[in-house]
Design an enzyme around this catalytic site. Structure first.
Site, mmCIF file in Angstrom:
data_model
loop_
_atom_site.group_PDB
_atom_site.id
_atom_site.type_symbol
_atom_site.label_atom_id
_atom_site.label_comp_id
_atom_site.label_asym_id
_atom_site.label_seq_id
_atom_site.Cartn_x
_atom_site.Cartn_y
_atom_site.Cartn_z
ATOM 1 N N GLU A 157 0.793 -1.239 0.000
ATOM 2 C CA GLU A 157 0.000 0.000 0.000
ATOM 3 C C GLU A 157 0.823 1.286 0.000
ATOM 4 O O GLU A 157 0.556 2.211 0.758
ATOM 5 C CB GLU A 157 -0.965 -0.002 1.194
ATOM 6 C CG GLU A 157 -1.872 -1.221 1.192
ATOM 7 C CD GLU A 157 -2.816 -1.282 2.386
ATOM 8 O OE1 GLU A 157 -2.703 -0.459 3.292
ATOM 9 O OE2 GLU A 157 -3.680 -2.190 2.392
ATOM 10 N N GLU A 265 -6.056 -10.781 -1.561
ATOM 11 C CA GLU A 265 -6.866 -10.590 -0.341
ATOM 12 C C GLU A 265 -8.350 -10.551 -0.699
ATOM 13 O O GLU A 265 -9.109 -9.710 -0.208
ATOM 14 C CB GLU A 265 -6.461 -9.298 0.380
ATOM 15 C CG GLU A 265 -4.972 -9.240 0.723
ATOM 16 C CD GLU A 265 -4.588 -8.048 1.588
ATOM 17 O OE1 GLU A 265 -5.475 -7.380 2.135
ATOM 18 O OE2 GLU A 265 -3.367 -7.797 1.711
#
Ligand code: XIL
Length: 371
Positions: A157, A265
């Site tokens: 991220e 995910e």
């Protein structure tokens, strides 16, 4: 025991009246995906300690990710004091069951101890100090798990959600500079030369983040840095009906850059929410909780169709998407019961709270059984 679980878990699939024209290739996700891509899930140490979950996980998946236990805050809360005992249980479990393990994650602005990139006053450490801490963490962690994990989410991220900003202003960036990402990849490669290295993020199925991700991949490659795959978290939202088309385009765009894609995910949120994305710092204060007493069948069916479309997209480009990992197995322990709104009742996964497969499981098996 395993056989019994699989057999009972197949019963309800037919009972829900899914339009399954031909029977799936076999009873588990792992068998159904075999030879095309790896199928995985995130699991917590607590999940692994529950024998019913452990059996299900060992039967269904090729590869595991620890939900929290490999994050910097779990492994090195205090400087130089590495705590590997809990994480090592994942190594033992996956070895005992002939499974692979992915490391998540070496460098992230969240769930990391503050001292890595910041002084006691909260200000960024000088570049050399930050680099020293980053290298020490990666050396120790990637060194410890060398040969035990197939790959690492090296950086998680790091791309900004803001339209006109390329990189997120993380503590690592503020201390070291933009090249902290490249350096993290170099340190990881040096510590475990055989491990695959991934850049992992959410919302990178969307055009704005896709372009920045491509910029990052090119930048790393231009520097001669190893990067094997873009990890697409795919925390998707059922009401976002165009997400699968954007995912399709983004997979093609990443493949064109010469990297693989891993879906890392995956889950499909069925509850109303204001924002998109999966910034774990971005909590919403209130939000309706419409399915407290159960998931209406029509929502379960819509979710099944959503998952089916996603797996059709995955199968479209053989060899590009080499792994699909769900962020959990059963609805009851999904992080989405607490994100972005705390304490709701969400249903994002393939198994329900009683560990019974949902219509989405049958739908995925149907797609995998008829490639
Ligand atoms: C989540 C875990 O599932 C939760 O248990 C924890 O409280 C917060 O983090 N993106 C990621 C994951 O990369 O590490 C996050 O996991 C979910 C969003």
């Amino acid at each position: 025991m395993l056989a019994a679980l699989v057999a009972t878990s197949l019963g309800p699939i037919r009972a829900v009246g899914q339009a399954v024209e031909s029977p799936p290739a076999s009873g588990t996700l792992r068998q159904a995906a075999k030879g095309r891509f790896l199928i995985g899930a995130a699991v917590s140490a607590r999940g692994l300690a529950d024998p019913r979950v452990a059996d299900l996980v060992a039967a269904q998946y090729d590869v595991l990710t620890a939900e929290n236990e490999f994050k910097p805050a779990s492994l090195q809360r205090q400087p130089g004091r590495f705590e590997f005992a809990t994480a090592d249980r994942f190594v033992e479990f996956t070895r005992a069951h002939g499974m692979k393990l992915v490391g998540h994650t070496l460098c992230w602005h969240s769930q990391s101890p503050p001292w890595i990139f910041r002084g006691p006053d909260g200000k960024p450490l000088a570049r050399e100090e930050g680099l020293k801490n980053l290298k020490a963490h990666i050396d120790a962690v990637a060194g410890h798990f060398r040969g035990k994990v197939v790959g690492w989410d090296v950086v998680n991220e790091a791309i900004s959600d803001a339209k006109d900003e390329y990189l997120r202003k993380t503590p690592g960036l503020r201390s070291i500079g933009d090249d902290y990402i490249a350096r993290a990849f170099e340190f990881a490669h040096a510590a475990d030369p055989d491990a695959e290295l991934y850049y992992n993020d959410y919302s990178n199925e969307n055009p704005v983040k896709r372009e920045k991700t491509i910029r990052l991949v090119r930048d790393l490659k231009a520097k001669g840095v190893r990067i094997d795959a873009v990890g697409m978290q795919c925390h998707l939202i059922l009401s976002d009906s165009n997400a699968i088309d954007r995912l399709d385009e983004s997979i093609a765009a990443y493949a064109a850059e010469g990297v693989k894609v891993a879906i890392t995910e995956l889950d499909v949120d069925v509850l109303p929410r204001r924002g998109r994305g999966a910034d774990i710092g971005a909590l919403e204060k209130d939000g309706a909780n419409p399915y407290k007493d159960g998931l209406p069948p029509e929502v379960a069916e819509a979710q099944a169709r959503f998952y089916a479309r996603l797996f059709q997209v995955v199968l479209k480009r053989p060899g590009v998407v080499n792994r699909v990992t769900f962020w959990g197995t059963q609805d009851g322990t999904s992080w989405l019961n607490n994100f972005p709104v705390p304490r709701r009742t969400n249903y994002p996964l393939l198994w329900d709270r009683a560990l019974k497969p949902k219509p989405a499981f049958a739908a995925v098996m149907d797609v995998l059984g008829r490639p």
